[in-house]
Design a protein around this motif. Structure first.
Motif, mmCIF file in Angstrom:
data_model
loop_
_atom_site.group_PDB
_atom_site.id
_atom_site.type_symbol
_atom_site.label_atom_id
_atom_site.label_comp_id
_atom_site.label_asym_id
_atom_site.label_seq_id
_atom_site.Cartn_x
_atom_site.Cartn_y
_atom_site.Cartn_z
ATOM 1 N N THR A 125 0.816 -1.217 0.000
ATOM 2 C CA THR A 125 0.000 0.000 0.000
ATOM 3 C C THR A 125 0.848 1.264 0.000
ATOM 4 O OG1 THR A 125 -0.100 -0.054 2.425
ATOM 5 C CG2 THR A 125 -1.859 -1.170 1.205
ATOM 6 N N ASP A 126 2.155 1.109 0.020
ATOM 7 C CA ASP A 126 3.033 2.285 0.015
ATOM 8 C C ASP A 126 4.276 1.946 -0.791
ATOM 9 O OD1 ASP A 126 3.999 4.775 0.460
ATOM 10 O OD2 ASP A 126 4.741 4.367 2.472
ATOM 11 N N LEU A 127 4.109 1.799 -2.087
ATOM 12 C CA LEU A 127 5.227 1.468 -2.958
ATOM 13 C C LEU A 127 5.975 2.746 -3.313
ATOM 14 C CD1 LEU A 127 3.366 -1.024 -5.316
ATOM 15 C CD2 LEU A 127 4.695 -1.539 -3.279
ATOM 16 N N ALA B 188 -3.745 6.944 -6.547
ATOM 17 C CA ALA B 188 -4.086 5.595 -6.093
ATOM 18 C C ALA B 188 -3.645 5.377 -4.653
ATOM 19 C CB ALA B 188 -3.440 4.558 -7.013
ATOM 20 N N ARG B 189 -2.502 5.930 -4.267
ATOM 21 C CA ARG B 189 -2.047 5.805 -2.880
ATOM 22 C C ARG B 189 -2.997 6.542 -1.934
ATOM 23 N NH1 ARG B 189 4.217 7.388 -2.898
ATOM 24 N NH2 ARG B 189 3.975 6.845 -0.711
ATOM 25 N N ILE C 85 -5.762 5.148 1.434
ATOM 26 C CA ILE C 85 -5.934 5.735 2.773
ATOM 27 C C ILE C 85 -7.400 6.096 3.007
ATOM 28 C CG2 ILE C 85 -5.270 7.650 4.271
ATOM 29 C CD1 ILE C 85 -2.600 7.765 2.768
ATOM 30 N N THR C 86 -8.027 6.709 2.011
ATOM 31 C CA THR C 86 -9.435 7.092 2.149
ATOM 32 C C THR C 86 -10.327 5.864 2.265
ATOM 33 O OG1 THR C 86 -8.998 9.080 0.826
ATOM 34 C CG2 THR C 86 -11.299 8.398 1.078
ATOM 35 N N ARG D 252 -10.542 -2.576 -4.674
ATOM 36 C CA ARG D 252 -10.193 -1.944 -5.946
ATOM 37 C C ARG D 252 -9.003 -1.010 -5.788
ATOM 38 N NH1 ARG D 252 -15.985 -1.550 -6.520
ATOM 39 N NH2 ARG D 252 -16.724 -2.852 -8.263
ATOM 40 N N ALA D 253 -8.949 -0.275 -4.689
ATOM 41 C CA ALA D 253 -7.858 0.672 -4.479
ATOM 42 C C ALA D 253 -6.515 -0.044 -4.368
ATOM 43 C CB ALA D 253 -8.121 1.509 -3.227
ATOM 44 N N LYS D 254 -6.493 -1.194 -3.677
ATOM 45 C CA LYS D 254 -5.235 -1.940 -3.540
ATOM 46 C C LYS D 254 -4.750 -2.455 -4.893
ATOM 47 C CE LYS D 254 -5.860 -3.428 1.263
ATOM 48 N NZ LYS D 254 -6.021 -4.582 2.179
#
Length: 461
Positions: A243-245, A383-384, A388-389, A434-436
């Motif tokens: 989630t934090d690339l 996307a990152r 979070i949201t 979807r966000a991931k």
């Protein structure tokens, strides 16, 4: 992740084979990883096969242009067992009729000494074209890997969304059972029961649609792999989705792309090749000098003849003539086309325009890369933020669902509140999933845009 994998393994019984490789059994009932899917696509993709053939052809073209610096050797032989000659003879005042047998052998070697550097320029153009074909092949492999990664993640995403829909339907059915029991004891009205039944039917429809999308996305992946249905396959556990690339700044990404992009290198090499073709076309304006060496022998034997004054002559055999009548010649040939109807001028102008067009394509590609980096980096950062949201939204939706469900069971909340809370929870779970996957897809797009997609070592140049 694990639930999605189990679903994909149980839902799809499709077949995998290697007709050209003869290794269908190797993947029978095997869970394919992302790396294995990429390897399969690299071997089976039509674009990769065509790029490999183009590279082989460019290698043959280099060899052909090397051959222009070597002598051209030709050999000829002829044998005529019988030739009838009939002519008028002034000395005999009659017709002479002669029948002869003849044989000749010849060997000729020609070497071009100078032709306006046309051969040298053609060789340099062929070498540049071969390097361009090699970069084109590498970029074709990167495109295949990018496309397969996108399809692979999409199939897993649809699988997880289907599992979320299935879990939501299970929750709705459990709630329907509870509402039915509460209706029987008088705690809920008939209206609440009907509303819950309608809600459950709606969730069943959502699940059917999710299953259809999951099946379609997996079939699309298998279509891109270009495999025949002979072995039951599945998709293995997906790689961990961070989630934090971390990524670098736009300037560093642009510099990396301009340094690594294979299609940009191919365009630059192609421009070099076309520039050398201009020199090759200009060579026709200069004289061509060739050195030639030839050696040959021949023999003729008179079989018979007739005339009013015919006299037979003894002659050596053909074999003796072949052995003793050899000849050779060494010559220098200069050829200069003074006027060719403006053909050379047209060829030079056409080569110049092709070179200018290739340079324009190279500049356009550079600008496109810079714009794509800016756009894709913005999409990646978005996307990152979405993750979070989505995580915050899911926590709030879970808390709201638990609170509304307890109130509904105690009769302190209505069905509308319960249905809204369930829908919000379902949407929050789907949005986070979807966000991931969107973050992973955007990272893959960034790697493709910067030319950083890893390839098998055999494909590196």
């Amino acid at each position: 992740m694990t639930k999605a994998t189990l679903f994909l393994l149980s839902l799809f019984a499709l077949i995998l084979s290697y007709p050209a490789r003869g290794a269908a059994e190797e993947y029978n009932a095997k869970n394919l990883t992302l790396e294995e899917c990429v390897q399969i696509a690299l071997q089976n993709s039509t674009s990769g096969i065509k790029a490999e053939r183009a590279l082989k052809l460019s290698g043959s073209d280099v060899l052909r242009n090397y051959g222009k610096f070597l002598p051209h050797v030709s050999a000829s032989a002829s044998y005529s067992p019988a030739t009838m000659q009939r002519s008028w003879s002034t000395t005999s005042e009659g017709y002479t009729k002669t029948k002869i047998e003849s044989t000749s052998l010849a060997l000729t070697a020609t070497l071009n000494i100078f032709n306006g550097l046309s051969d040298y320029a053609s060789l340099k153009a062929a070498l540049s074209a071969k390097k361009s074909a090699r970069h084109t092949l590498a970029r074709a492999y990167e495109t295949i890997a990018y496309d397969i990664t996108q399809s692979y993640y999409q199939a897993l995403l649809e699988g997880e969304l289907m599992l979320i829909a299935r879990e939501d339907l299970r929750s709705s059915r459990d709630q329907l059972k509870l509402t039915g029991r509460q209706f029987e004891v008088g705690l809920k009205s008939m209206t609440d029961l009907y509303q819950q039944q309608a809600e459950t039917a709606s969730r069943e429809l959502v699940l059917i649609q999710a299953e259809s999308r999951a099946r379609r996305s997996t079939l699309e992946l298998l279509r891109r792999l270009q495999i025949d249905p002979e072995s039951t396959i599945g998709l293995a556990d997906p790689p961990a989705l961070g989630t934090d690339l971390p990524v670098n700044s736009a300037d560093s990404l642009t510099a990396r792309a301009l340094r690594n992009r294979r299609d940009l290198k191919a365009s630059e090499r192609n421009a070099r090749a076309l520039k050398w073709k201009v020199t090759s076309a200009r060579g026709a304006r200069w004289p061509s000098l060739d050195a030639s060496f030839s050696v040959g022998t021949g023999g003729t034997s008179y079989l018979s003849g007739s005339s009013p004054l015919y006299t037979e002559y003894d002659s050596p055999t053909i074999q003796e003539q072949l052995e003793n009548s050899g000849n050779y010649a060494v010559s220098l040939n200069l050829n200069w086309s003074i006027f060719d109807g403006f053909q050379t001028g047209y060829a030079v102008q056409a080569a110049k325009i092709s070179h200018l067009n290739s340079m324009q394509d190279y500049d356009d590609l550079q600008r496109t890369i810079q714009i794509d980096i800016q756009q894709q980096l913005g999409d990646y950062n978005s996307a990152r933020t979405e993750i979070i949201t989505a995580e915050t939204s899911l926590k709030a939706a879970e808390a709201a669902w638990n609170a509304v469900r307890r109130k509904y069971e105690l009769g302190a909340a209505g069905f509308v509140d319960l249905s809204a809370a369930r829908s919000t929870l379902f949407d929050a779970r789907s949005s986070l999933t979807r966000a991931k996957y969107n973050l992973a897809l955007q990272k893959n797009i960034l790697d493709y845009t910067t030319g950083s997609i890893p390839l098998p070592p055999v494909q590196q140049d």
